[in-house]
Enzyme design. Structure first.
Site, PDB file in Angstrom:
ATOM      1  NE  ARG A 181      -0.440   0.959   4.813  1.00  0.00           N
ATOM      2  CZ  ARG A 181      -0.879   0.970   6.067  1.00  0.00           C
ATOM      3  NH1 ARG A 181      -2.034   0.394   6.354  1.00  0.00           N
ATOM      4  NH2 ARG A 181      -0.186   1.571   7.019  1.00  0.00           N
ATOM      5  CB  VAL A 209      11.682  -5.168   6.398  1.00  0.00           C
ATOM      6  CG1 VAL A 209      11.066  -5.192   5.026  1.00  0.00           C
ATOM      7  CG2 VAL A 209      10.938  -4.241   7.346  1.00  0.00           C
ATOM      8  CE1 TYR A 225       8.904   7.381  10.100  1.00  0.00           C
ATOM      9  CE2 TYR A 225       9.559   9.694  10.108  1.00  0.00           C
ATOM     10  CZ  TYR A 225       9.106   8.576   9.429  1.00  0.00           C
ATOM     11  OH  TYR A 225       8.885   8.652   8.071  1.00  0.00           O
ATOM     12  CE  LYS A 247      11.644   6.402   7.888  1.00  0.00           C
ATOM     13  NZ  LYS A 247      11.666   5.415   6.788  1.00  0.00           N
TER      14      LYS A 247
HETATM   15  N1  NAD Z   1       3.865   9.370   4.214  1.00  0.00           N
HETATM   16  C1  NAD Z   1       4.786  10.287   4.506  1.00  0.00           C
HETATM   17  O1  NAD Z   1       4.484  11.493   4.631  1.00  0.00           O
HETATM   18  C2  NAD Z   1       6.226   9.887   4.648  1.00  0.00           C
HETATM   19  C3  NAD Z   1       7.171  10.902   4.763  1.00  0.00           C
HETATM   20  C4  NAD Z   1       8.514  10.570   4.855  1.00  0.00           C
HETATM   21  C5  NAD Z   1       8.901   9.250   4.815  1.00  0.00           C
HETATM   22  N2  NAD Z   1       7.971   8.266   4.696  1.00  0.00           N
HETATM   23  C6  NAD Z   1       8.454   6.881   4.639  1.00  0.00           C
HETATM   24  O2  NAD Z   1       8.048   6.309   3.412  1.00  0.00           O
HETATM   25  C7  NAD Z   1       7.907   4.887   3.583  1.00  0.00           C
HETATM   26  C8  NAD Z   1       6.527   4.449   3.102  1.00  0.00           C
HETATM   27  O3  NAD Z   1       5.563   5.066   3.932  1.00  0.00           O
HETATM   28  P1  NAD Z   1       4.015   5.250   3.546  1.00  0.00           P
HETATM   29  O4  NAD Z   1       3.670   6.623   3.901  1.00  0.00           O
HETATM   30  O5  NAD Z   1       3.740   4.732   2.188  1.00  0.00           O
HETATM   31  O6  NAD Z   1       3.374   4.303   4.678  1.00  0.00           O
HETATM   32  P2  NAD Z   1       2.333   3.084   4.618  1.00  0.00           P
HETATM   33  O7  NAD Z   1       2.038   2.769   6.030  1.00  0.00           O
HETATM   34  O8  NAD Z   1       1.219   3.400   3.696  1.00  0.00           O
HETATM   35  O9  NAD Z   1       3.200   1.930   3.952  1.00  0.00           O
HETATM   36  C9  NAD Z   1       4.244   1.304   4.637  1.00  0.00           C
HETATM   37  C10 NAD Z   1       4.191  -0.184   4.325  1.00  0.00           C
HETATM   38  O10 NAD Z   1       5.227  -0.852   5.073  1.00  0.00           O
HETATM   39  C11 NAD Z   1       4.681  -2.049   5.572  1.00  0.00           C
HETATM   40  N3  NAD Z   1       5.391  -2.536   6.748  1.00  0.00           N
HETATM   41  C12 NAD Z   1       5.331  -2.045   8.010  1.00  0.00           C
HETATM   42  N4  NAD Z   1       6.080  -2.805   8.832  1.00  0.00           N
HETATM   43  C13 NAD Z   1       6.640  -3.779   8.068  1.00  0.00           C
HETATM   44  C14 NAD Z   1       7.502  -4.869   8.350  1.00  0.00           C
HETATM   45  N5  NAD Z   1       7.955  -5.118   9.595  1.00  0.00           N
HETATM   46  N6  NAD Z   1       7.883  -5.671   7.335  1.00  0.00           N
HETATM   47  C15 NAD Z   1       7.416  -5.442   6.081  1.00  0.00           C
HETATM   48  N7  NAD Z   1       6.597  -4.430   5.748  1.00  0.00           N
HETATM   49  C16 NAD Z   1       6.207  -3.615   6.743  1.00  0.00           C
HETATM   50  C17 NAD Z   1       3.236  -1.706   5.907  1.00  0.00           C
HETATM   51  O11 NAD Z   1       2.444  -2.863   6.048  1.00  0.00           O
HETATM   52  C18 NAD Z   1       2.862  -0.822   4.725  1.00  0.00           C
HETATM   53  O12 NAD Z   1       2.317  -1.566   3.653  1.00  0.00           O
HETATM   54  C19 NAD Z   1       8.164   4.617   5.066  1.00  0.00           C
HETATM   55  O13 NAD Z   1       9.513   4.227   5.243  1.00  0.00           O
HETATM   56  C20 NAD Z   1       7.922   5.972   5.711  1.00  0.00           C
HETATM   57  O14 NAD Z   1       8.623   6.130   6.924  1.00  0.00           O
HETATM   58  C21 NAD Z   1       6.635   8.551   4.630  1.00  0.00           C
END
Ligand code: NAD
Length: 248
Positions: free
Chosen positions: A16, A61, A153, A157
């Site tokens: 997702r 992961v 977090y 990061k």
């Molecule tokens: N959304 C934001 O504003 C934002 C900003 C900066 C960084 N990020 C980073 O971008 C990446 C994606 O985030 P997103 O916003 O799409 O979040 P999201 O929650 O929609 O997607 C993250 C996915 O990682 C999976 N996941 C969680 N724990 C896991 C594990 N132990 N093993 C395997 N999969 C696992 C979840 O099930 C999910 O499908 C993340 O690393 C997040 O920290 C997001």
């Protein structure tokens, strides 16, 4: 002709959010993709939709043995792995540092930080066979500057940013590039979750110069660029995609 023709990619957290967007984009650009997640139903549905060039595998992961299985299966299915996108991540608790427990802190470090170390280590033998691999580690704007009430977090990061530089130096002799991506505010299930929304409003508010959050596809564009040979001279670099938020 696709921008990733002939490439084999592993993308974590692909069920997702931004990960799913990266999977779709990579497939549309000609890559063969193994994507992983702990969300099985969503992952299987996406793989079924995308056809034979996409494969879903359940993976935590933070598990070294899961990583071994994923790399073995990816190589058996499609050949040596040329791209790794370490995307899976969690927000962790949204509260003050002193209220955060050791277990909560460790969980975030395991999923966001240890995973990147394990993934790069596991994929290296396969990627060395390709001689022009690319690793894209998804950090955050929170890996460049700090925000309140999310210490684990932010710490994890910042570590992803550092790990990327260490690996870029070590892997350059194999022709493997390693870069980090630092998204700002992106509209995904993660930022829509309870707590995250309020935190986002308090910390970021209306201060994004471009005046809006981004859609996941806008991050996929930079991930695609870094994964492809178009970015052949970039390694150990930080790519901030935050609508100008960190400039102020
Ligand atoms: N959304 C934001 O504003 C934002 C900003 C900066 C960084 N990020 C980073 O971008 C990446 C994606 O985030 P997103 O916003 O799409 O979040 P999201 O929650 O929609 O997607 C993250 C996915 O990682 C999976 N996941 C969680 N724990 C896991 C594990 N132990 N093993 C395997 N999969 C696992 C979840 O099930 C999910 O499908 C993340 O690393 C997040 O920290 C997001």
């Amino acid at each position: 002709m696709g921008r990733l023709d002939g490439k084999v990619a592993i993308i974590t957290g692909g069920s997702r959010g931004m990960g799913a967007s990266h999977v779709r984009r990579f497939i549309s650009e000609g890559a063969k993709v193994v994507f992983t997640d702990i969300l099985v139903n969503e992952g299987q549905a996406l793989a079924a939709e995308l056809g034979e060039n996409a494969r879903f595998m359940k993976q935590d992961v933070s598990s070294a043995s899961d990583w071994e299985k994923v790399v073995v299966e990816a190589e058996a299915a499609f050949g040596p792995v040329s791209i790794l996108v370490n995307n899976a991540g969690i927000m962790g608790p949204i509260k003050g540092l002193t209220e955060t427990t050791e277990e909560e802190y460790q969980k975030v470090v395991d999923v966001n930080q240890l995973s990147v170390f394990l993934g790069m280590k596991a994929v290296l033998p396969s990627m060395r066979k390709t001689e022009n691999g690319s690793i894209v580690n998804i950090s955050s704007l929170g890996g460049i500057i700090g925000f309140k009430n999310q210490a684990p977090y932010i710490a994890s990061k910042f570590a992803v940013r550092g790990l990327s530089k260490a690996a870029a130096l070590e892997f350059s002799e194999y022709g493997i590039r390693v870069n980090s991506v630092h998204p700002g505010s992106i509209d995904t299930p993660l930022t829509r979750s309870a707590g995250a929304k309020e935190l986002h409003a308090a910390e970021v508010g209306n201060s994004i110069p471009l005046g809006r959050s981004a859609q996941p596809e806008e991050i996929s564009s930079i991930v695609l660029y870094l994964a492809s040979d178009e970015s052949s001279y970039s390694t150990g670099a930080e790519f901030i995609v935050d609508g100008g938020l960190s400039v102020q």
